[in-house]
Enzyme design. Structure first.
Site, PDB file in Angstrom:
ATOM      1  N   ASP A 114      -2.466  -1.182  10.356  1.00 18.07           N
ATOM      2  CA  ASP A 114      -2.611  -1.154   8.886  1.00 18.07           C
ATOM      3  C   ASP A 114      -3.257  -2.419   8.322  1.00 18.07           C
ATOM      4  OD1 ASP A 114      -1.323   1.254   8.869  1.00 18.07           O
ATOM      5  OD2 ASP A 114       0.564   0.511   8.035  1.00 18.07           O
ATOM      6  N   GLN A 123      10.470  -2.651   6.236  1.00 19.37           N
ATOM      7  CA  GLN A 123      10.765  -1.340   6.858  1.00 19.37           C
ATOM      8  C   GLN A 123      10.698  -0.226   5.810  1.00 19.37           C
ATOM      9  OE1 GLN A 123      14.357  -1.527   9.409  1.00 19.37           O
ATOM     10  NE2 GLN A 123      12.789  -1.665  10.991  1.00 19.37           N
ATOM     11  N   ALA A 124       9.703  -0.338   4.922  1.00 23.71           N
ATOM     12  CA  ALA A 124       9.617   0.572   3.788  1.00 23.71           C
ATOM     13  C   ALA A 124       8.377   1.455   3.836  1.00 23.71           C
ATOM     14  CB  ALA A 124       9.635  -0.228   2.482  1.00 23.71           C
ATOM     15  N   GLY A 125       7.464   1.201   4.804  1.00 23.20           N
ATOM     16  CA  GLY A 125       6.216   1.975   4.857  1.00 23.20           C
ATOM     17  C   GLY A 125       5.221   1.521   3.810  1.00 23.20           C
ATOM     18  N   LEU A 126       5.430   0.318   3.273  1.00 25.10           N
ATOM     19  CA  LEU A 126       4.558  -0.208   2.213  1.00 25.10           C
ATOM     20  C   LEU A 126       3.567  -1.252   2.746  1.00 25.10           C
ATOM     21  CD1 LEU A 126       7.312  -0.539  -0.551  1.00 25.10           C
ATOM     22  CD2 LEU A 126       5.441   1.130  -0.513  1.00 25.10           C
ATOM     23  N   PRO A 145       9.602  -4.691  -0.088  1.00 22.18           N
ATOM     24  CA  PRO A 145      10.702  -4.449   0.854  1.00 22.18           C
ATOM     25  C   PRO A 145      10.189  -4.218   2.275  1.00 22.18           C
ATOM     26  CG  PRO A 145      10.526  -2.667  -0.764  1.00 22.18           C
ATOM     27  CD  PRO A 145       9.520  -3.692  -1.150  1.00 22.18           C
ATOM     28  N   LYS A 149       0.849  -1.206   0.000  1.00 15.97           N
ATOM     29  CA  LYS A 149       0.000   0.000   0.000  1.00 15.97           C
ATOM     30  C   LYS A 149       0.872   1.238   0.000  1.00 15.97           C
ATOM     31  CE  LYS A 149       0.867   1.311   4.455  1.00 15.97           C
ATOM     32  NZ  LYS A 149       1.659   2.506   4.783  1.00 15.97           N
ATOM     33  N   GLY A 162       4.237  -6.506   5.794  1.00 18.71           N
ATOM     34  CA  GLY A 162       3.914  -7.446   6.877  1.00 18.71           C
ATOM     35  C   GLY A 162       2.423  -7.432   7.194  1.00 18.71           C
ATOM     36  N   SER A 163       1.835  -6.252   7.195  1.00 19.56           N
ATOM     37  CA  SER A 163       0.395  -6.120   7.470  1.00 19.56           C
ATOM     38  C   SER A 163      -0.413  -6.817   6.384  1.00 19.56           C
ATOM     39  CB  SER A 163      -0.010  -4.639   7.504  1.00 19.56           C
ATOM     40  OG  SER A 163       0.716  -3.958   8.501  1.00 19.56           O
ATOM     41  N   SER A 164       0.006  -6.642   5.147  1.00 20.59           N
ATOM     42  CA  SER A 164      -0.688  -7.267   4.024  1.00 20.59           C
ATOM     43  C   SER A 164      -0.591  -8.788   4.109  1.00 20.59           C
ATOM     44  CB  SER A 164      -0.070  -6.761   2.714  1.00 20.59           C
ATOM     45  OG  SER A 164      -0.633  -7.419   1.615  1.00 20.59           O
TER      46      SER A 164
END
Ligand code: C5P
Length: 270
Positions: free
Chosen positions: A133, A93-96, A91, A9, A99-101
């Site tokens: 998230d 620790q990328a703010g993407l 990636p 995201k 892990g949440s997804s």
């Protein structure tokens, strides 16, 4: 075996409204799923196993995938073992939201694998216990998220855009970025007003960007180098350290990936 895609995201805008007594921050953000995807394979087995293509991804109980499995087991009282293989492309620790997804995808997959027919709304509620998230991924893929991020309002798809995700060499810890936030310096934008005018007049901003630059000053240099290479708009995604960019640079840039917005249609995963 069941196989599902697990998208990343970005936050098209991210407003931080204040710090709550529980330590979390009250936010208002327009989330968009993008076509940068992990792939997860699930099968019932005699014992639990998580394997991953990336040796840097922890596969022990600290992985949110296992937390999602344990949550599903405790909510349903079902006893089972599951074998999961994760093809990691998002990636860390990328703010993407990688892990949440993965955690959201695990809840979705187990509901199918175990034939439990739990409503999506319920899975979304459970997801909030795994991380702020995680519920977003049960939305349509475009959502206005409030609270600590777990209150999700699905929206109609936005116009499709070419997005470039740029990933710097260093990652960022979300709690560390939040801890460096200076609430007194944030522009007092009204997020609902921004949302209502977003189609006609999109405003891209991220209240966490300055805090991320405080943690990792090289990120500001990296952002400016992306702008100088021809992107029109470059913004930190979530708590970073990756950026999403609009426009076309004059030459190819390393460690970038071109993607589109993706959506989820009801009853199916991404
Ligand atoms: O909810 P999640 O476990 O993903 O949050 C990780 C950390 O990020 C929290 O412990 C907190 O430090 C910070 N956070 C926050 N406000 C939010 C979401 C996350 O302060 N709305």
């Amino acid at each position: 075996m069941l196989t599902f895609h697990s998208p990343a995201k970005i936050n098209l805008f991210l407003r931080i409204l204040g710090k709550r007594p529980d330590g979390y921050h009250e936010l208002a953000s327009l989330f968009q799923a993008i076509g940068l995807m992990d792939v997860l394979h699930f099968s019932l087995a005699d014992e639990d196993q998580l394997t991953c293509t990336d040796p840097l991804v922890p596969t022990d109980h600290s992985n949110l995938i296992w937390k999602a499995v344990r949550l599903f087991q405790s909510k349903t009282s079902l006893v089972f073992h599951v074998k999961i293989h994760l093809e990691k492309n998002i990636p860390m620790q990328a703010g993407l939201g990688g892990g949440s997804s993965n955690a959201a995808t695990t809840l979705w997959a187990l509901n199918i694998l175990l034939k439990t027919r739990i409503p999506t709304e319920t899975l979304m509620q459970w997801a909030g216990q795994l991380g702020s998230d995680v519920p977003f991924f049960f939305s349509s893929g475009t959502a206005y998220c409030t609270g600590r991020g777990e209150i999700v309002q699905s929206l109609a798809p936005l116009s499709q855009r070419n997005v470039t995700i740029a990933v710097p060499s260093q990652g960022l810890s979300t709690p560390l970025v939040y801890s460096r936030l200076d609430l007194s310096t944030l522009p007092q934008r009204d997020p609902l007003n921004v949302l209502h005018h977003f189609k006609a007049n999109p405003q891209y901003f991220n209240d966490l960007e300055e805090a991320a630059f405080r943690v990792l000053p090289e990120l500001s240099v990296y952002k400016h180098s992306l702008l100088s290479q021809g992107f029109e708009m470059v913004l930190l995604s979530g708590s970073g350290s990756s950026f999403f960019c609009f426009g076309s640079p004059s030459l190819p840039i390393k460690n970038t990936k071109a993607v589109h917005f993706v959506q989820r249609t009801e009853g199916t995963w991404y």
